[in-house]
Scaffold this motif. Structure first.
Motif, PDB file in Angstrom:
ATOM      1  N   THR A 341       0.848  -1.192   0.000  1.00  0.00           N
ATOM      2  CA  THR A 341       0.000   0.000   0.000  1.00  0.00           C
ATOM      3  C   THR A 341       0.880   1.237   0.000  1.00  0.00           C
ATOM      4  O   THR A 341       1.420   1.614   1.037  1.00  0.00           O
ATOM      5  CB  THR A 341      -0.928   0.018   1.238  1.00  0.00           C
ATOM      6  OG1 THR A 341      -1.692  -1.192   1.261  1.00  0.00           O
ATOM      7  CG2 THR A 341      -1.863   1.205   1.195  1.00  0.00           C
ATOM      8  N   PRO A 342       1.068   1.862  -1.150  1.00  0.00           N
ATOM      9  CA  PRO A 342       1.896   3.078  -1.199  1.00  0.00           C
ATOM     10  C   PRO A 342       1.291   4.167  -0.327  1.00  0.00           C
ATOM     11  O   PRO A 342       0.073   4.222  -0.136  1.00  0.00           O
ATOM     12  CB  PRO A 342       1.853   3.475  -2.685  1.00  0.00           C
ATOM     13  CG  PRO A 342       1.467   2.224  -3.410  1.00  0.00           C
ATOM     14  CD  PRO A 342       0.561   1.484  -2.474  1.00  0.00           C
ATOM     15  N   PRO A 343       2.119   5.044   0.246  1.00  0.00           N
ATOM     16  CA  PRO A 343       1.592   6.118   1.083  1.00  0.00           C
ATOM     17  C   PRO A 343       0.715   7.065   0.278  1.00  0.00           C
ATOM     18  O   PRO A 343       0.938   7.274  -0.913  1.00  0.00           O
ATOM     19  CB  PRO A 343       2.858   6.830   1.595  1.00  0.00           C
ATOM     20  CG  PRO A 343       3.910   6.484   0.602  1.00  0.00           C
ATOM     21  CD  PRO A 343       3.585   5.109   0.119  1.00  0.00           C
ATOM     22  N   ARG A 344      -0.281   7.637   0.915  1.00  0.00           N
ATOM     23  CA  ARG A 344      -1.201   8.533   0.231  1.00  0.00           C
ATOM     24  C   ARG A 344      -0.598   9.920   0.056  1.00  0.00           C
ATOM     25  O   ARG A 344      -0.856  10.611  -0.915  1.00  0.00           O
ATOM     26  CB  ARG A 344      -2.505   8.624   1.017  1.00  0.00           C
ATOM     27  CG  ARG A 344      -3.490   9.635   0.470  1.00  0.00           C
ATOM     28  CD  ARG A 344      -4.824   9.526   1.174  1.00  0.00           C
ATOM     29  NE  ARG A 344      -5.546   8.331   0.754  1.00  0.00           N
ATOM     30  CZ  ARG A 344      -6.613   7.849   1.368  1.00  0.00           C
ATOM     31  NH1 ARG A 344      -7.055   8.446   2.442  1.00  0.00           N
ATOM     32  NH2 ARG A 344      -7.213   6.764   0.944  1.00  0.00           N
ATOM     33  N   PHE A 345       0.210  10.355   1.024  1.00  0.00           N
ATOM     34  CA  PHE A 345       0.785  11.693   0.965  1.00  0.00           C
ATOM     35  C   PHE A 345       2.307  11.583   0.909  1.00  0.00           C
ATOM     36  O   PHE A 345       2.895  10.614   1.355  1.00  0.00           O
ATOM     37  CB  PHE A 345       0.380  12.518   2.195  1.00  0.00           C
ATOM     38  CG  PHE A 345      -1.104  12.579   2.397  1.00  0.00           C
ATOM     39  CD1 PHE A 345      -1.871  13.469   1.674  1.00  0.00           C
ATOM     40  CD2 PHE A 345      -1.730  11.738   3.294  1.00  0.00           C
ATOM     41  CE1 PHE A 345      -3.241  13.530   1.856  1.00  0.00           C
ATOM     42  CE2 PHE A 345      -3.096  11.796   3.487  1.00  0.00           C
ATOM     43  CZ  PHE A 345      -3.857  12.695   2.763  1.00  0.00           C
ATOM     44  N   GLY A 346       2.954  12.614   0.382  1.00  0.00           N
ATOM     45  CA  GLY A 346       4.404  12.639   0.360  1.00  0.00           C
ATOM     46  C   GLY A 346       4.983  11.664  -0.637  1.00  0.00           C
ATOM     47  O   GLY A 346       4.415  11.384  -1.686  1.00  0.00           O
ATOM     48  N   GLY A 347       6.160  11.119  -0.308  1.00  0.00           N
ATOM     49  CA  GLY A 347       6.855  10.207  -1.197  1.00  0.00           C
ATOM     50  C   GLY A 347       6.977   8.825  -0.592  1.00  0.00           C
ATOM     51  O   GLY A 347       6.705   8.619   0.589  1.00  0.00           O
ATOM     52  N   GLY A 348       7.378   7.862  -1.406  1.00  0.00           N
ATOM     53  CA  GLY A 348       7.545   6.490  -0.947  1.00  0.00           C
ATOM     54  C   GLY A 348       8.990   6.176  -0.654  1.00  0.00           C
ATOM     55  O   GLY A 348       9.797   7.054  -0.311  1.00  0.00           O
ATOM     56  N   CYS A 349       9.357   4.910  -0.813  1.00  0.00           N
ATOM     57  CA  CYS A 349      10.730   4.459  -0.562  1.00  0.00           C
ATOM     58  C   CYS A 349      11.624   4.920  -1.710  1.00  0.00           C
ATOM     59  O   CYS A 349      11.315   4.674  -2.879  1.00  0.00           O
ATOM     60  CB  CYS A 349      10.746   2.941  -0.435  1.00  0.00           C
ATOM     61  SG  CYS A 349      12.414   2.241  -0.323  1.00  0.00           S
TER      62      CYS A 349
END
Length: 455
Positions: A341-349
């Motif tokens: 589940t990718p994050p909804r806000f900001g950036g990922g890994c």
């Protein structure tokens, strides 16, 4: 792999083992291929003569297609054992069925606790994402702190030794009362908002989240007027949803409708360039491979990724997740998968192939990634970065990166043919705040979950 607890999934599995195409099996039992497709993806209930005919053609017992509660318990325990993240605990997987038969109550408890733990892990990720990046939450907290400061200032004035005129005292008391009412309302709204995070009934609060919720209710495949097949399948799903009493989300704000209109315009262009019949033919031969679809249709790879990720769920063949980010690395669209589940806000890994592609425009990237967790899961990920708009000579370049991912154990044979046998998975997370890898070279902040000494 655990056995599916759904009749349609078992029919699909038996048909694949028998080497039968979907159209051939449908013809043998006297139904349409589209209807069999809905059955195999558990969108239609099945029983009676049709189930008997399918079992006869597939040369299996009817009971093997309609396993009961005992099979559900066995599969739940198999999943819990397979996803055991404790390296010092040995699980006797060869005795699971015996355990379920002898102690069905304990088996059900263990299975439900495993599902509960997974749900809690997903909610922790959602809470972290909101606490770190949600603009609505930041605004709400600012309002609460501002109100507290106003009350404190008023109380300080009233508590001073200076004589205050009675009229001004009344004003200050009225201000303090109004501020306290505003504080009580704001904190109650904030508590309710936090309580819904990560739950199925989460209420959309921004145009982006409202658009995502609407698209998720459409199974990420809203009907497109350009493709009657897409529209027919979508209409059947909407009717089924209405009959089951599920609420239908509406895009109430102009901003959310604008996001939806932009997405639909793009999706229609993709569908025009890649008709469903052509896509299904590519899926039959190569699986959800965006390069194969792009080569067959002449579309660009990013468009092929979008088409595969937003197919009607009864047609996709393998569930695909997708993440899109802009040139600043901010996620602008996400379609999660179970376990990823990718994050909804900001950036990922930063180690996602999505960001590797961002620094190498027009160069396709394919990686096997291993998502940290309990247990770790592997995915086959495709990514590419392309210009989103051509603004002319000497104009700034507007880039967009797209990543399509599918669980490695669900990837079809053709997708893995040219993949090296000894390929090493890239260890990634969803984002740093919930990733447990302490030795990660890309870590930008400490984890809330604790860390493990794994590279």
């Amino acid at each position: 792999m655990s056995r599916s607890t759904l009749t349609g999934s078992r029919i699909r599995e038996r048909r694949t083992l028998a080497g039968l195409k979907q159209a051939d099996l449908a013809r043998l039992v006297g139904i349409s291929a589209a209807y069999l497709n809905l059955i195999e993806h558990n969108k239609r209930k099945i029983g009676g003569k049709l189930l008997v005919d399918l079992a006869r053609i597939l040369q299996v017992e009817v009971g093997s297609l309609t396993q009961g509660v005992q099979s559900t318990l066995v599969e739940g325990l198999q999943n819990a054992g397979a996803e055991n993240g404790l390296t010092d605990v040995f699980v006797e997987t060869d005795r699971i069925e015996d355990f379920a038969n002898r102690f069905p109550g304990w088996a059900a408890l263990a299975s439900r606790q495993h599902e509960h733990i997974k749900a809690l892990e997903r909610r922790i990720e959602a809470l972290n994402d909101r606490l770190a990046h949600d603009p609505f939450l930041s605004e709400a907290l600012h309002e609460v702190l501002s109100t507290v400061t106003a009350i404190r200032s008023t109380a300080g004035i009233l508590n001073a030794d200076d004589d205050i005129d009675a009229e001004w005292q009344a004003r200050f008391h009225r201000n303090m009362y109004e501020d306290s009412q505003r504080l009580a309302t704001g904190t109650q709204d904030l508590v309710r908002y936090l309580d819904t995070i990560g739950k199925e009934n989460e209420t959309p609060d921004t145009p982006q989240t409202a658009f995502e919720a609407w698209l998720q209710q459409q199974d990420y495949a809203p009907a497109l007027q350009s493709d009657p097949n897409d529209a027919a399948i979508n209409e059947a799903q909407q009717n089924e949803r209405a009959q089951s009493g599920q609420p239908v989300l509406a895009l109430s704000s102009p901003a959310a409708r604008s996001l939806a209109d932009g997405w639909m315009t793009r999706a229609k262009q993709d569908a025009d360039q890649m008709p469903l019949s052509t896509v299904l033919d590519v899926l039959e031969q190569f699986g959800p491979d965006p390069a194969a679809l792009a080569k067959r249709t002449g579309a660009d790879i990013a468009a092929a990724m979008r088409r595969l990720a937003t197919l009607p769920p009864t047609q996709s063949g393998a569930d695909c997740g997708m993440v899109i980010c802009d040139g600043a690395g901010v996620i602008t669209f996400r379609k999660p998968l179970e376990g990823f589940t990718p994050p909804r806000f900001g950036g990922g890994c930063p180690l996602w192939p999505l960001y590797q592609a961002l620094v190498r425009p027009m160069t396709p990237v394919r990686r096997v990634v291993e998502l940290t967790g309990q247990p770790a899961r592997k995915y086959l990920a495709y990514a590419i970065c392309q210009p989103k708009a051509h603004l002319g000579f000497d104009a700034p370049e507007v880039l967009e990166a797209t990543m399509l991912f599918v669980a490695l154990d669900r990837a079809t044979g053709p997708m893995l043919q040219d993949l090296p046998q000894d390929v090493e998975a890239v260890k990634v997370g969803t984002n740093c705040r919930v990733c447990t890898r302490a030795a990660c070279p890309a870590r930008r902040e400490p984890s809330l979950m604790g860390t493990e000494n794994r590279a």
